[in-house]
Design a protein around this motif. Structure first.
Motif, PDB file in Angstrom:
ATOM      1  N   LEU A 343      36.635  44.795  39.217  1.00  0.00           N
ATOM      2  CA  LEU A 343      35.271  44.268  39.217  1.00  0.00           C
ATOM      3  C   LEU A 343      35.145  43.097  40.185  1.00  0.00           C
ATOM      4  O   LEU A 343      34.198  43.026  40.988  1.00  0.00           O
ATOM      5  CB  LEU A 343      34.885  43.830  37.802  1.00  0.00           C
ATOM      6  N   LEU A 344      36.091  42.173  40.133  1.00  0.00           N
ATOM      7  CA  LEU A 344      36.042  41.013  41.016  1.00  0.00           C
ATOM      8  C   LEU A 344      36.162  41.430  42.485  1.00  0.00           C
ATOM      9  O   LEU A 344      35.485  40.882  43.357  1.00  0.00           O
ATOM     10  CB  LEU A 344      37.167  40.040  40.654  1.00  0.00           C
ATOM     11  N   LEU A 345      37.014  42.414  42.739  1.00  0.00           N
ATOM     12  CA  LEU A 345      37.216  42.847  44.125  1.00  0.00           C
ATOM     13  C   LEU A 345      36.008  43.626  44.646  1.00  0.00           C
ATOM     14  O   LEU A 345      35.503  43.348  45.742  1.00  0.00           O
ATOM     15  CB  LEU A 345      38.476  43.704  44.213  1.00  0.00           C
ATOM     16  N   ASP A 346      35.531  44.584  43.877  1.00  0.00           N
ATOM     17  CA  ASP A 346      34.448  45.438  44.353  1.00  0.00           C
ATOM     18  C   ASP A 346      33.119  44.701  44.433  1.00  0.00           C
ATOM     19  O   ASP A 346      32.347  44.890  45.375  1.00  0.00           O
ATOM     20  CB  ASP A 346      34.297  46.650  43.429  1.00  0.00           C
ATOM     21  N   ARG A 347      32.845  43.844  43.463  1.00  0.00           N
ATOM     22  CA  ARG A 347      31.536  43.188  43.379  1.00  0.00           C
ATOM     23  C   ARG A 347      31.461  41.919  44.211  1.00  0.00           C
ATOM     24  O   ARG A 347      30.399  41.583  44.756  1.00  0.00           O
ATOM     25  CB  ARG A 347      31.217  42.883  41.919  1.00  0.00           C
ATOM     26  N   HIS A 348      32.619  41.214  44.330  1.00  0.00           N
ATOM     27  CA  HIS A 348      32.587  39.892  44.968  1.00  0.00           C
ATOM     28  C   HIS A 348      33.630  39.702  46.065  1.00  0.00           C
ATOM     29  O   HIS A 348      33.689  38.621  46.647  1.00  0.00           O
ATOM     30  CB  HIS A 348      32.766  38.802  43.911  1.00  0.00           C
ATOM     31  N   GLY A 349      34.443  40.700  46.332  1.00  0.00           N
ATOM     32  CA  GLY A 349      35.486  40.545  47.337  1.00  0.00           C
ATOM     33  C   GLY A 349      36.556  39.544  46.945  1.00  0.00           C
ATOM     34  O   GLY A 349      37.240  38.987  47.806  1.00  0.00           O
ATOM     35  N   VAL A 350      36.712  39.304  45.650  1.00  0.00           N
ATOM     36  CA  VAL A 350      37.724  38.365  45.145  1.00  0.00           C
ATOM     37  C   VAL A 350      38.961  39.166  44.752  1.00  0.00           C
ATOM     38  O   VAL A 350      38.899  40.015  43.852  1.00  0.00           O
ATOM     39  CB  VAL A 350      37.198  37.567  43.935  1.00  0.00           C
ATOM     40  N   GLY A 351      40.074  38.903  45.419  1.00  0.00           N
ATOM     41  CA  GLY A 351      41.291  39.651  45.146  1.00  0.00           C
ATOM     42  C   GLY A 351      42.230  38.879  44.237  1.00  0.00           C
ATOM     43  O   GLY A 351      42.627  37.746  44.561  1.00  0.00           O
ATOM     44  N   VAL A 352      42.583  39.444  43.087  1.00  0.00           N
ATOM     45  CA  VAL A 352      43.571  38.879  42.168  1.00  0.00           C
ATOM     46  C   VAL A 352      44.498  40.015  41.738  1.00  0.00           C
ATOM     47  O   VAL A 352      44.228  41.179  42.005  1.00  0.00           O
ATOM     48  CB  VAL A 352      42.901  38.236  40.929  1.00  0.00           C
ATOM     49  N   LEU A 353      45.565  39.672  41.045  1.00  0.00           N
ATOM     50  CA  LEU A 353      46.487  40.684  40.529  1.00  0.00           C
ATOM     51  C   LEU A 353      46.430  40.707  39.011  1.00  0.00           C
ATOM     52  O   LEU A 353      46.658  39.670  38.365  1.00  0.00           O
ATOM     53  CB  LEU A 353      47.921  40.388  40.970  1.00  0.00           C
ATOM     54  N   ALA A 354      46.134  41.861  38.433  1.00  0.00           N
ATOM     55  CA  ALA A 354      46.028  41.987  36.981  1.00  0.00           C
ATOM     56  C   ALA A 354      47.353  41.670  36.308  1.00  0.00           C
ATOM     57  O   ALA A 354      48.439  41.950  36.835  1.00  0.00           O
ATOM     58  CB  ALA A 354      45.575  43.394  36.612  1.00  0.00           C
ATOM     59  N   GLY A 355      47.261  41.115  35.110  1.00  0.00           N
ATOM     60  CA  GLY A 355      48.463  40.774  34.358  1.00  0.00           C
ATOM     61  C   GLY A 355      49.351  41.967  34.065  1.00  0.00           C
ATOM     62  O   GLY A 355      50.557  41.819  33.881  1.00  0.00           O
ATOM     63  N   ALA A 356      48.757  43.170  34.023  1.00  0.00           N
ATOM     64  CA  ALA A 356      49.558  44.370  33.785  1.00  0.00           C
ATOM     65  C   ALA A 356      50.638  44.538  34.845  1.00  0.00           C
ATOM     66  O   ALA A 356      51.692  45.134  34.574  1.00  0.00           O
ATOM     67  CB  ALA A 356      48.656  45.599  33.746  1.00  0.00           C
ATOM     68  N   GLU A 357      50.402  44.033  36.053  1.00  0.00           N
ATOM     69  CA  GLU A 357      51.412  44.120  37.109  1.00  0.00           C
ATOM     70  C   GLU A 357      52.620  43.239  36.811  1.00  0.00           C
ATOM     71  O   GLU A 357      53.693  43.424  37.379  1.00  0.00           O
ATOM     72  CB  GLU A 357      50.811  43.722  38.456  1.00  0.00           C
ATOM     73  N   PHE A 358      52.449  42.268  35.914  1.00  0.00           N
ATOM     74  CA  PHE A 358      53.508  41.320  35.582  1.00  0.00           C
ATOM     75  C   PHE A 358      54.119  41.579  34.209  1.00  0.00           C
ATOM     76  O   PHE A 358      54.840  40.745  33.678  1.00  0.00           O
ATOM     77  CB  PHE A 358      52.962  39.888  35.647  1.00  0.00           C
ATOM     78  N   GLY A 359      53.785  42.747  33.646  1.00  0.00           N
ATOM     79  CA  GLY A 359      54.359  43.108  32.355  1.00  0.00           C
ATOM     80  C   GLY A 359      53.454  42.867  31.171  1.00  0.00           C
ATOM     81  O   GLY A 359      53.824  43.172  30.035  1.00  0.00           O
ATOM     82  N   ASP A 360      52.275  42.295  31.389  1.00  0.00           N
ATOM     83  CA  ASP A 360      51.333  42.078  30.294  1.00  0.00           C
ATOM     84  C   ASP A 360      50.703  43.395  29.849  1.00  0.00           C
ATOM     85  O   ASP A 360      50.605  44.342  30.645  1.00  0.00           O
ATOM     86  CB  ASP A 360      50.220  41.126  30.754  1.00  0.00           C
ATOM     87  N   PRO A 361      50.224  43.477  28.607  1.00  0.00           N
ATOM     88  CA  PRO A 361      49.500  44.677  28.179  1.00  0.00           C
ATOM     89  C   PRO A 361      48.231  44.862  29.004  1.00  0.00           C
ATOM     90  O   PRO A 361      47.590  43.883  29.395  1.00  0.00           O
ATOM     91  CB  PRO A 361      49.159  44.382  26.711  1.00  0.00           C
ATOM     92  N   GLU A 362      47.843  46.102  29.250  1.00  0.00           N
ATOM     93  CA  GLU A 362      46.657  46.374  30.055  1.00  0.00           C
ATOM     94  C   GLU A 362      45.390  45.820  29.420  1.00  0.00           C
ATOM     95  O   GLU A 362      44.454  45.410  30.125  1.00  0.00           O
ATOM     96  CB  GLU A 362      46.497  47.879  30.293  1.00  0.00           C
TER      97      GLU A 362
END
Length: 413
Positions: A343-362
């Protein structure tokens, strides 16, 4: 099937959007975002003719410089227990390969730990981090997890810690490190302490190598403190005692068959940087001030928007939790961490990495934010940011904060 590294993938995706003329706010990639110290570039230029193979562990000069680097930080080190590599990633992979039997990881933790363990078909034992800080598992939960694993015949052999931490941008306090090390000793775990951000920490850093010198490997590198990511310079301090000697031989064997040795010109750069000349220490001090200022400002934006977020105490990361905003996010179809990132990337061009990439629950609405690419898009802007008394007043940094504020207001409803 092995996936593309999440950090590299988001960086490439954002770059593609930028190349297409879209405005982006790059908060997804942990690059230091600063210019090369001039002295390092000069050493590299002088060393361009050094093209001979050298010792796998690194030249004597480079290893002595690394030993001195650790000595001055309270870790007396024998140069013969130092090993260089093309980046600390290679060393971490080599260590996991040398230590079969499974690995314990804090949850969340840097994306490459779990990915490398998976490449080696190693069992991963996730243990959540405590409320105080990331980078180490909660010691009580760690004890319980190890007892269960041993009862099931799945006893792990190693524990990875990150001091200071990526992704949370925090430094575990000394007492917490002591408690974790006590559990590791009781259960005969070898500790791999990733300290690549150590010179960018605020507060006291207690290395596990001080507490468990015969069972701790410290990995480090020049990608973060001196912004030499593209130089790919990593180094490790191996334990004292018989275990350290065996691990040194094993790691040398792995290194000799995979990367052979760090490029000779880079060893010359490493030797110069690790001697802590005034230019380097001043560069690190200036970069630390910049990291603190910008990460603190971004932290304030997330807190104002209603997110829960630990205060940054190291490097240039934050790990906000948007759980208080779940109703507003769910109304936009974003009820998982990856969905919020999209949502942040598509709507606002804000790039972050979801916690799921770091082992957090989705389902957790957490993600990592890297603030270091806000310093500027050109070398001149980054130099100005590095030496500015008030970097938050620079128009490109202020503009990025304004854009982030607008994006967070929108997604918060």
């Amino acid at each position: 099937m092995t996936r593309h590294s999440a950090t590299l993938a988001v960086n490439e995706r954002l770059q593609a959007k930028r190349n297409a003329g879209e405005e982006v706010l790059h908060l997804g990639f942990g690059e230091a975002g600063l210019p090369v110290p001039p002295g390092a570039a000069e050493v590299l230029a002088r060393s361009a003719g050094h093209n001979a193979y050298g010792p796998v562990a690194g030249s004597e000069r480079a290893r002595r410089a690394a030993a001195g680097f650790f000595d001055r930080r309270g870790l007396p080190t024998d140069p013969d227990r130092v090993l260089f590599a093309p980046g600390s990633k290679a060393l971490l992979f080599g260590l996991l390969a040398a230590l079969p039997g499974g690995v314990v990881l804090p949850q969340p933790s840097w994306v490459s730990y779990a990915a490398q363990a998976a490449l080696l078909h190693e069992r991963i034992h996730w243990v959540p981090v405590p409320a105080e800080a990331g980078g180490v598992p909660d010691p009580d939960l760690l004890e319980r997890a190890l007892v269960r694993a041993e009862a099931d015949g799945q006893r792990p052999s190693s524990l990875v810690l990150t001091l200071p931490d990526n992704p949370t941008g925090t430094l575990a306090p000394p007492d917490l490190v002591r408690r974790v090390c006590a559990v590791a000793e009781r259960h005969d775990l070898l500790v791999i302490s990733d300290e690549i951000y150590r010179d960018l920490a605020t507060g006291e850093l207690r290395s596990p190598a001080e507490l468990l010198p015969e069972r701790t490997v410290v990995t480090c590198g020049l990608s973060k403190s001196t912004a030499l990511g593209g130089y790919r310079i990593g180094f490790a301090r191996l334990p004292t005692g018989e275990l350290g000697a065996r691990l040194h031989e094993e790691l040398l064997g792995i290194a000799s068959e995979i990367w052979s040795g760090l490029a000779a010109p880079m060893q010359d750069v490493a030797a110069w940087v690790l001697d802590d000349p005034a230019e380097v220490t001043e560069h690190i001090a200036a970069s630390s001030r910049l990291h603190r200022a910008v990460a603190g400002a971004v932290h304030a934006e997330f807190r104002t928007a209603g997110a829960v977020c630990r205060e940054p105490t190291a490097a240039f990361y934050l790990y906000p939790d948007l759980e208080p905003l779940r109703p507003a996010l769910a109304a936009r179809g974003a009820d998982t961490g990856p969905a919020v990132a999209e949502l942040l990337l598509d709507r606002h061009g804000v790039g972050v990495l979801a916690g799921a990439e770091f082992g957090d629950p989705e389902h957790a609405l957490r993600f990592r934010v890297a603030t270091s690419l806000l310093y500027g898009e050109t070398p001149e802007q980054r130099r100005q940011a590095l030496h500015s008394r008030d970097p938050l007043a620079l128009p490109w940094i202020r503009g990025s904060l304004d854009n982030l504020r607008a994006a967070l207001r929108d997604v918060a409803g």
